[in-house]
Write a protein that holds these residues in place. Structure first.
Motif, PDB file in Angstrom:
ATOM      1  N   SER A 174      29.596  56.919  40.752  1.00 32.63           N
ATOM      2  CA  SER A 174      29.240  55.787  39.894  1.00 32.63           C
ATOM      3  C   SER A 174      29.949  54.518  40.355  1.00 32.63           C
ATOM      4  O   SER A 174      30.974  54.561  41.033  1.00 32.63           O
ATOM      5  N   LYS A 175      29.383  53.393  39.969  1.00 38.09           N
ATOM      6  CA  LYS A 175      29.969  52.092  40.296  1.00 38.09           C
ATOM      7  C   LYS A 175      30.567  51.482  39.035  1.00 38.09           C
ATOM      8  O   LYS A 175      29.879  51.328  38.025  1.00 38.09           O
ATOM      9  N   LEU A 176      31.860  51.151  39.098  1.00 35.75           N
ATOM     10  CA  LEU A 176      32.554  50.551  37.962  1.00 35.75           C
ATOM     11  C   LEU A 176      32.705  49.056  38.207  1.00 35.75           C
ATOM     12  O   LEU A 176      33.275  48.636  39.224  1.00 35.75           O
ATOM     13  N   ILE A 177      32.207  48.252  37.302  1.00 34.41           N
ATOM     14  CA  ILE A 177      32.286  46.789  37.404  1.00 34.41           C
ATOM     15  C   ILE A 177      33.122  46.268  36.240  1.00 34.41           C
ATOM     16  O   ILE A 177      32.801  46.520  35.071  1.00 34.41           O
ATOM     17  N   ILE A 178      34.197  45.558  36.551  1.00 32.42           N
ATOM     18  CA  ILE A 178      35.063  44.973  35.523  1.00 32.42           C
ATOM     19  C   ILE A 178      34.817  43.471  35.482  1.00 32.42           C
ATOM     20  O   ILE A 178      34.972  42.775  36.486  1.00 32.42           O
ATOM     21  N   GLN A 179      34.421  42.970  34.316  1.00 35.73           N
ATOM     22  CA  GLN A 179      34.230  41.530  34.113  1.00 35.73           C
ATOM     23  C   GLN A 179      35.186  41.071  33.022  1.00 35.73           C
ATOM     24  O   GLN A 179      35.586  41.857  32.168  1.00 35.73           O
ATOM     25  N   GLN A 180      35.546  39.765  33.087  1.00 36.71           N
ATOM     26  CA  GLN A 180      36.491  39.249  32.097  1.00 36.71           C
ATOM     27  C   GLN A 180      35.927  38.020  31.416  1.00 36.71           C
ATOM     28  O   GLN A 180      35.373  37.138  32.076  1.00 36.71           O
ATOM     29  N   GLY A 181      36.069  38.003  30.087  1.00 35.62           N
ATOM     30  CA  GLY A 181      35.610  36.869  29.297  1.00 35.62           C
ATOM     31  C   GLY A 181      36.719  35.844  29.202  1.00 35.62           C
ATOM     32  O   GLY A 181      36.941  35.038  30.092  1.00 35.62           O
ATOM     33  N   PHE A 182      37.518  35.878  28.118  1.00 33.84           N
ATOM     34  CA  PHE A 182      38.673  34.995  27.986  1.00 33.84           C
ATOM     35  C   PHE A 182      39.783  35.552  28.871  1.00 33.84           C
ATOM     36  O   PHE A 182      40.291  36.626  28.624  1.00 33.84           O
ATOM     37  N   SER A 183      40.153  34.863  29.936  1.00 32.49           N
ATOM     38  CA  SER A 183      41.200  35.395  30.815  1.00 32.49           C
ATOM     39  C   SER A 183      41.963  34.257  31.472  1.00 32.49           C
ATOM     40  O   SER A 183      41.449  33.144  31.596  1.00 32.49           O
ATOM     41  N   TYR A 184      43.174  34.564  31.868  1.00 33.53           N
ATOM     42  CA  TYR A 184      43.947  33.637  32.681  1.00 33.53           C
ATOM     43  C   TYR A 184      43.565  33.853  34.139  1.00 33.53           C
ATOM     44  O   TYR A 184      43.602  34.972  34.631  1.00 33.53           O
ATOM     45  N   LEU A 185      43.191  32.789  34.826  1.00 42.05           N
ATOM     46  CA  LEU A 185      42.856  32.931  36.240  1.00 42.05           C
ATOM     47  C   LEU A 185      44.098  33.250  37.053  1.00 42.05           C
ATOM     48  O   LEU A 185      44.033  33.882  38.087  1.00 42.05           O
ATOM     49  N   ASN A 186      45.230  32.829  36.562  1.00 40.76           N
ATOM     50  CA  ASN A 186      46.484  33.112  37.245  1.00 40.76           C
ATOM     51  C   ASN A 186      47.576  33.154  36.199  1.00 40.76           C
ATOM     52  O   ASN A 186      47.673  32.269  35.371  1.00 40.76           O
ATOM     53  N   GLU A 187      48.405  34.174  36.204  1.00 40.82           N
ATOM     54  CA  GLU A 187      49.443  34.309  35.179  1.00 40.82           C
ATOM     55  C   GLU A 187      50.470  33.183  35.282  1.00 40.82           C
ATOM     56  O   GLU A 187      51.049  32.780  34.284  1.00 40.82           O
ATOM     57  N   ASN A 188      50.700  32.654  36.487  1.00 41.52           N
ATOM     58  CA  ASN A 188      51.693  31.591  36.664  1.00 41.52           C
ATOM     59  C   ASN A 188      51.088  30.217  36.448  1.00 41.52           C
ATOM     60  O   ASN A 188      51.745  29.306  35.955  1.00 41.52           O
ATOM     61  N   LYS A 189      49.780  30.049  36.887  1.00 42.48           N
ATOM     62  CA  LYS A 189      49.099  28.767  36.709  1.00 42.48           C
ATOM     63  C   LYS A 189      48.021  28.952  35.660  1.00 42.48           C
ATOM     64  O   LYS A 189      46.921  29.360  35.969  1.00 42.48           O
ATOM     65  N   SER A 190      48.337  28.675  34.443  1.00 44.47           N
ATOM     66  CA  SER A 190      47.382  28.892  33.364  1.00 44.47           C
ATOM     67  C   SER A 190      46.374  27.761  33.315  1.00 44.47           C
ATOM     68  O   SER A 190      46.708  26.606  33.526  1.00 44.47           O
ATOM     69  N   ASN A 191      45.158  28.127  33.046  1.00 43.44           N
ATOM     70  CA  ASN A 191      44.091  27.149  32.872  1.00 43.44           C
ATOM     71  C   ASN A 191      44.136  26.669  31.428  1.00 43.44           C
ATOM     72  O   ASN A 191      43.955  27.433  30.491  1.00 43.44           O
ATOM     73  N   THR A 192      44.411  25.356  31.238  1.00 42.03           N
ATOM     74  CA  THR A 192      44.660  24.806  29.894  1.00 42.03           C
ATOM     75  C   THR A 192      43.482  25.027  28.959  1.00 42.03           C
ATOM     76  O   THR A 192      43.658  25.434  27.803  1.00 42.03           O
ATOM     77  N   LYS A 193      42.283  24.791  29.466  1.00 46.12           N
ATOM     78  CA  LYS A 193      41.105  24.931  28.607  1.00 46.12           C
ATOM     79  C   LYS A 193      40.940  26.367  28.127  1.00 46.12           C
ATOM     80  O   LYS A 193      40.700  26.624  26.944  1.00 46.12           O
TER      81      LYS A 193
END
Length: 432
Positions: A309-328
């Motif tokens: 099987s193929k497992l695909i993980i998608q993310q809705g509300f997420s930090y693109l980078n734990e150190n550089k947070s996206n303010t929006k």
């Protein structure tokens, strides 16, 4: 009485001549039978169109399509070529009328969506074969018995001849060939195996041959019958196996998600399991999930026999980078979590209020019971008094006593309860 005797049919068998005459009469489509067929087609088409199971069942009950199919089976069983030809002609005529009428209806209907009642008739499998066969057995047995009961209506519902024919018309009207082929194949399954069940039962019950066949002719007929049955059966076995495989995949995938697909500081927003492409798509909200964590999760697929099987993980509300947070995104996530926290706090306050109210009622009951031993039950409830000029909070109490409480004691109780609840507004009812 021997247990085997309970299964014998000799005592309840209808006269063979009457049974054959009854099937002969049900074969023809003219006059009343033809009009009933047309009305049943419209009812079934309307039921499929508006996705109403009750209407579809009604169409099954009044449909006369079972007649020529049983005629085909009986004609082969007793070697009655006249009945066989008549049943075959009327069967093709009825199927043609049904297909044409339903196609015209769905072509002019403003509703073209394929609801669940339509989709249920587009993927026949081995289970539909079994339903048709056992339904046919029940139908011919009931027809051959003096105790017919309500078997025939039940057989009409179980074998469902009219809905797949109308669904095939829907497929033609909307130019969806897969719907047409699936539904028409289900109609053929029902036809072949109801007729086969009729043939087998008529032979077992020893219906008299109209023209006794010689061994060569009998062997040739049997080969034709079983060849048709086998050709109809084989695709349904494949489709049935496919359904079982899809259900197994769905079950294993759900177990995998429930037991393994859990990430700290994340919650599963959506899951999509596709048994055809063998894909499991999971959408999470929360912190960015590391690739290493996803790889570890993929390795666990083997544990549930999902290695292909193929497992695909998608993310809705997420930090693109734990150190550089996206303010929006951060603000959006924070706002969402704050809203949830407020909702939880409100629910907790409501639960606390309910719990405190129960505890207060229990305590007041004990106190007033200590003063007046005759009290049987006590109700205490906060409420709101509303009229044209005011709206204020009050308490309502209902008190039941074994003995009558005199007005003086009633007044004392009411005054005591006002003090106990620290309120001036209370309505108190007394029951004796």
């Amino acid at each position: 009485m021997n247990l085997i005797d309970n299964f014998k049919l000799n005592r309840e068998k209808e006269n063979f001549r009457d049974v054959i005459e009854s099937i002969y009469n049900g074969v023809e489509f003219k006059g009343t039978n033809l009009w009933v067929l047309v009305f049943a087609i419209f009812i079934a088409s309307l039921g499929l169109n508006v996705n109403s199971p009750a209407v579809v069942i009604g169409a099954m009950l009044i449909s006369p399509l079972m007649g020529p199919i049983m005629g085909l089976g009986l004609g082969m069983a007793i070697n009655d070529l006249t009945l066989l030809k008549k049943a075959g002609y009327n069967y093709l005529f009825a199927a043609g009328v049904g297909l044409l009428t339903s196609t015209i209806y769905f072509a002019i209907s403003p509703i073209n969506d394929a609801h669940s009642e339509i989709l249920a008739r587009t993927s026949p499998n081995i289970y539909d074969v079994l339903i048709a066969f056992f339904g046919g057995l029940a139908g011919i047995l009931a027809t051959s018995s003096k105790l017919k009961g309500n078997v025939i209506p039940g057989v009409a519902i179980a074998t469902a001849l009219m809905p797949p024919l109308c669904t095939a018309g829907y497929g033609l009207a909307t130019w969806q060939l897969d719907y047409f082929l699936g539904a028409f194949y289900l109609f053929l399954i029902n036809t072949v195996f109801i007729a086969l069940a009729t043939l087998i039962t008529a032979r077992l019950l020893k219906f008299p041959f109209k023209v006794h066949p010689d061994d060569k002719e009998k062997g040739r007929v049997n080969k034709i019958v079983w060849s048709i049955a086998l050709i109809t059966l084989l695709p349904s076995i494949y489709f049935g196996y496919d359904i079982v495989q899809k259900n197994n995949f769905q079950k294993k995938a759900n177990q995998f998600i429930e037991n393994e697909a859990v990430f700290p500081n994340n919650f599963l927003l959506q899951k999509n399991i596709n048994p055809i492409s063998k894909e499991i798509t999971l959408t999470y909200g929360g912190l960015q999930i590391k690739d290493s964590a996803v790889n570890v999760l993929k390795l666990k697929l083997n544990k549930y026999y999902l290695q292909n099987s193929k497992l695909i993980i998608q993310q809705g509300f997420s930090y693109l980078n734990e150190n550089k947070s996206n303010t929006k995104q951060e603000n959006l996530l924070t706002s969402t979590l704050n809203d949830k926290a407020i909702e939880i706090e409100k629910l907790n306050k409501t639960l606390d209020s309910i719990y405190k109210q129960k505890e207060l009622s229990r305590q007041v009951y004990k106190e007033i019971k200590a003063q007046y031993a005759t009290i049987e039950s006590f109700v205490l409830q906060p409420s709101t008094l509303i009229n044209d000029s005011i709206q204020k909070n009050i308490w309502i109490s209902n008190l039941k006593s074994k003995e009558k409480i005199n007005p003086k004691e009633q007044k004392q109780m009411k005054e005591w309860l006002k003090v106990r609840l620290a309120t001036d507004e209370i309505i108190m009812n007394f029951e004796n």
